[in-house]
Design an enzyme around this catalytic site. Structure first.
Site, PDB file in Angstrom:
ATOM      1  N   CYS A   2       1.044  -1.173   0.304  1.00  0.00           N
ATOM      2  CA  CYS A   2      -0.190   0.003  -0.198  1.00  0.00           C
ATOM      3  C   CYS A   2       0.990   1.860   0.033  1.00  0.00           C
ATOM      4  O   CYS A   2       1.866   1.416   0.280  1.00  0.00           O
ATOM      5  CB  CYS A   2      -1.114  -0.101   1.056  1.00  0.00           C
ATOM      6  SG  CYS A   2      -1.980  -1.352   1.251  1.00  0.00           S
ATOM      7  N   GLY A  29      -1.391   0.994  -4.624  1.00  0.00           N
ATOM      8  CA  GLY A  29      -2.845   0.108  -4.505  1.00  0.00           C
ATOM      9  C   GLY A  29      -3.712   1.321  -4.507  1.00  0.00           C
ATOM     10  O   GLY A  29      -3.798   2.873  -5.443  1.00  0.00           O
ATOM     11  N   ASN A 102       1.030  -0.682   5.390  1.00  0.00           N
ATOM     12  CA  ASN A 102       1.240  -0.940   4.663  1.00  0.00           C
ATOM     13  C   ASN A 102       2.365  -1.488   4.565  1.00  0.00           C
ATOM     14  O   ASN A 102       3.496  -1.973   5.346  1.00  0.00           O
ATOM     15  CB  ASN A 102       2.454   0.221   3.670  1.00  0.00           C
ATOM     16  CG  ASN A 102       3.221  -1.020   2.811  1.00  0.00           C
ATOM     17  OD1 ASN A 102       2.443  -1.630   1.997  1.00  0.00           O
ATOM     18  ND2 ASN A 102       4.613  -0.259   1.602  1.00  0.00           N
ATOM     19  N   GLY A 103       1.848  -3.140   4.345  1.00  0.00           N
ATOM     20  CA  GLY A 103       2.616  -4.251   4.323  1.00  0.00           C
ATOM     21  C   GLY A 103       1.226  -5.858   4.848  1.00  0.00           C
ATOM     22  O   GLY A 103       0.105  -5.493   4.499  1.00  0.00           O
ATOM     23  N   TYR A 258       9.700  -3.681  -9.495  1.00  0.00           N
ATOM     24  CA  TYR A 258       8.045  -3.508 -10.008  1.00  0.00           C
ATOM     25  C   TYR A 258       7.976  -2.442  -8.870  1.00  0.00           C
ATOM     26  O   TYR A 258       7.128  -1.823  -9.870  1.00  0.00           O
ATOM     27  CB  TYR A 258       7.574  -4.926  -9.806  1.00  0.00           C
ATOM     28  CG  TYR A 258       6.411  -4.523 -10.302  1.00  0.00           C
ATOM     29  CD1 TYR A 258       5.813  -4.056 -11.514  1.00  0.00           C
ATOM     30  CD2 TYR A 258       5.241  -4.483  -8.858  1.00  0.00           C
ATOM     31  CE1 TYR A 258       4.556  -5.070 -11.700  1.00  0.00           C
ATOM     32  CE2 TYR A 258       3.965  -4.430  -9.349  1.00  0.00           C
ATOM     33  CZ  TYR A 258       3.586  -4.576 -11.171  1.00  0.00           C
ATOM     34  OH  TYR A 258       2.768  -4.456 -11.454  1.00  0.00           O
ATOM     35  N   THR A 306       6.829  -0.316 -16.124  1.00  0.00           N
ATOM     36  CA  THR A 306       7.981  -0.668 -15.066  1.00  0.00           C
ATOM     37  C   THR A 306       9.379  -1.770 -16.536  1.00  0.00           C
ATOM     38  O   THR A 306      10.643  -0.557 -15.149  1.00  0.00           O
ATOM     39  CB  THR A 306       8.132  -1.604 -14.023  1.00  0.00           C
ATOM     40  OG1 THR A 306       6.492  -2.085 -13.760  1.00  0.00           O
ATOM     41  CG2 THR A 306       8.206  -1.758 -12.360  1.00  0.00           C
ATOM     42  N   ASP A 368      10.714  -8.465 -19.774  1.00  0.00           N
ATOM     43  CA  ASP A 368       9.222  -7.515 -18.463  1.00  0.00           C
ATOM     44  C   ASP A 368      10.512  -7.350 -17.406  1.00  0.00           C
ATOM     45  O   ASP A 368      11.419  -8.353 -17.160  1.00  0.00           O
ATOM     46  CB  ASP A 368       8.157  -8.280 -18.538  1.00  0.00           C
ATOM     47  CG  ASP A 368       7.307  -7.775 -17.590  1.00  0.00           C
ATOM     48  OD1 ASP A 368       6.997  -6.423 -17.149  1.00  0.00           O
ATOM     49  OD2 ASP A 368       5.801  -8.545 -18.425  1.00  0.00           O
ATOM     50  N   ASP A 369      10.149  -6.844 -15.839  1.00  0.00           N
ATOM     51  CA  ASP A 369      10.571  -6.633 -14.860  1.00  0.00           C
ATOM     52  C   ASP A 369      10.546  -8.084 -14.358  1.00  0.00           C
ATOM     53  O   ASP A 369      11.325  -8.379 -13.700  1.00  0.00           O
ATOM     54  CB  ASP A 369       9.735  -5.681 -13.750  1.00  0.00           C
ATOM     55  CG  ASP A 369       7.749  -6.345 -14.086  1.00  0.00           C
ATOM     56  OD1 ASP A 369       8.091  -6.855 -13.133  1.00  0.00           O
ATOM     57  OD2 ASP A 369       7.338  -5.161 -14.922  1.00  0.00           O
TER      58      ASP A 369
END
Length: 509
Positions: A2, A29, A102-103, A258, A306, A368-369
């Site tokens: 988040c 998010g 966040n987490g 990412y 990304t 791609d990442d």
């Protein structure tokens, strides 16, 4: 994963700046957004499902008064996608506390039981963020202080660290005190602090990424260190303190692969420079292991956005043309964080439109990442072939994602990871590529770690299966597989009425 933000201003309302910061952090998010501000001891709140621009209208912004506040953009990992779980959360006892997180807490189930049976506290959602808030509130209440000081906050956070496990970067706010923020003892989730000098004094800001500070004209002071906390009073005083006896710097390496914006600095590491080095490392591996086909590659193309930085450096090292073969519709969300396989698959075609002239008759190296579920990669390879590409080679700037990630990224179900139980050739076949190459883990560690040699350990659990917190068991992995795979999420998806504002005493507005 988040996004969090908190601002204390010496003189001006913070509602618009928190809105702007959340917009900058929108990539972290896209499920829900929320803001809580404080004025004269009262909280003012607005939160709901949706993007920042959709959640907040002019009438909401007018109601978010005050010179300090916190904000959150949500990407669900624990709990569900209902608007009842939009953040920040609020409890009125003790003192009134608002908090955004966040987490992911790895012991949230046990903590939920403790909060009910021992602490006598009620939880209204399945969110581990509400669990964290109530643990904090209970530990603070034990101090039995009428007026809370920064030292009380630091002592409380020290006790919180003893009870909770997992990855967390947290911002909170209390009336008559200010805002506070803290980071888990491993530094798994990022959070930075910045300042801005004004005619009236110094404004302070905390945020998940430094890009949010840059966008609002704040100067980066530094990252909050693992186990550390910061308190910023409503008068504009700032205090830092280490709140854990044995912190261990182990930031999540997937932030650099990412999640984070390339213009951010995380733990004194430039995300942009790290991704350049990822591209350089991968190009050198390709030259070593694909020497028979390097000359066949006509063009290097990123899968936006990304991977652009890594793809550009790969093209430079390989001496190949770099082309933008896919045009991105910027009004479609990041497919990796969309709930549900069908929605992700549909969104790939809506999000990316190929340019036929860049593919037709060419051998294309797509970069791609990372490759997680394989859905997006497979759709993109098919689009390249439909546009007339002769051969489609695929390069991943990250190693194979083979294991669940449990600290706040939505890849918990091993059964949904395309590389789990498959060889590189089998993954190539699954996504339809002529050949696939992954970054080596040691090269990824070097690419990121070169930015800050003082960090000697990164969390690489989704690549290595080694979890730095040391508390992840097979039973735990099986339980989250059962509860958080796409089928389980679909079953739990419900719609709840919009949340309401709260007075500081907890009554509804």
């Amino acid at each position: 994963m988040c996004g969090i933000v908190g601002i204390v201003s010496t003189s001006t309302p913070v509602n618009q700046e928190i809105y702007d910061a959340l917009t900058i952090l929108q990539h972290r998010g896209q499920d829900a957004a929320g803001i809580v501000t404080c004025q004269d001891g009262r909280f003012y709140q607005r939160k709901d499902n949706g993007l920042v621009k959709d959640v907040f209208r002019t009438r909401h912004m007018r109601d978010l008064v005050g010179t300090m506040g916190i904000g959150h953009v949500r990407y669900p990992t624990a709990g569900s996608s209902s608007s009842a779980e939009a953040q920040p959360f609020y409890v009125n006892s003790p003192y009134g506390i608002a908090m955004g997180h966040n987490g992911n807490l790895t012991n949230s189930e046990a903590l939920s039981q403790e909060l009910y049976a021992q602490d006598l506290r009620h939880l209204n959602t399945n969110s581990d963020s509400e669990v964290l808030l109530n643990v904090f509130a209970h530990e603070l209440m034990k101090r039995k202080k009428l007026q809370v000081t920064p030292d009380d906050i630091f002592a409380t956070i020290r006790d919180v660290h003893q009870r909770v496990r997992g990855g967390y970067a947290t911002v909170g706010m209390m009336p008559n005190l200010g805002i506070f923020a803290f980071r888990d003892p491993y530094g798994l989730r990022p959070v930075v602090v910045g300042k801005r000098e004004t005619a009236a004094g110094t404004d302070y800001m905390v945020a998940s990424e430094s890009a949010a500070l840059d966008g609002l004209g704040f100067e980066l002071i530094r990252d909050i260190r693992p186990g550390e906390a910061v308190v910023i009073t409503q008068e504009g005083q700032i205090y830092f303190e280490q709140c854990h006896d044995h912190p261990q710097y182990s930031p999540c390496i997937f932030e650099f692969v990412y999640f984070a914006r390339p213009d951010s600095m995380i733990d004194d590491i430039s995300v942009y420079k790290a991704r350049l080095r990822m591209g350089e490392m991968l190009a050198k591996k390709l030259q070593r292991e694909w020497s028979d086909i390097v000359d066949e590659i006509d063009v290097v193309m990123p899968i936006p956005d990304t991977s652009r930085t890594s793809a550009l450096e790969m093209a430079e090292v390989l001496g190949k043309p770099y082309r933008e073969g896919f045009i991105k519709n910027r009004y479609i969300g990041r497919t990796f964080i969309m709930p549900g396989q069908k929605l992700r698959k549909k969104s790939v075609r809506q999000k990316l439109n190929p340019i036929r002239l860049e593919f037709e008759g060419k051998n294309v190296l797509l970069v791609d990442d990372s490759i997680v579920r394989g859905t997006t990669s497979g759709e993109i390879v098919k689009m390249a072939r439909d546009m007339g590409a002769k051969k489609v080679y695929f390069a991943s700037a990250a190693p194979a994602v083979r294991y669940p990630y449990v600290y706040g990224i939505d890849m918990p179900s091993a059964s949904e990871l395309v590389a789990n139980g498959r060889s590189t050739d089998e993954v190539a076949e699954f996504i339809g590529a002529d050949r696939l190459i992954y970054q080596d883990l040691d090269d990824l560690l070097e690419a990121v770690g070169a930015g800050n040699r003082s960090i000697t350990c990164f969390d690489t659990s989704c690549f290595s299966g080694e979890y730095v917190t040391g508390d992840i068991t097979e039973d735990y992995l099986q339980s989250i597989d059962a509860n958080r795979n796409d089928s389980a999420k679909a079953a739990k998806a419900v719609s709840v009425p919009e949340t309401v504002g709260l007075h500081n005493d907890g009554s509804e507005e």
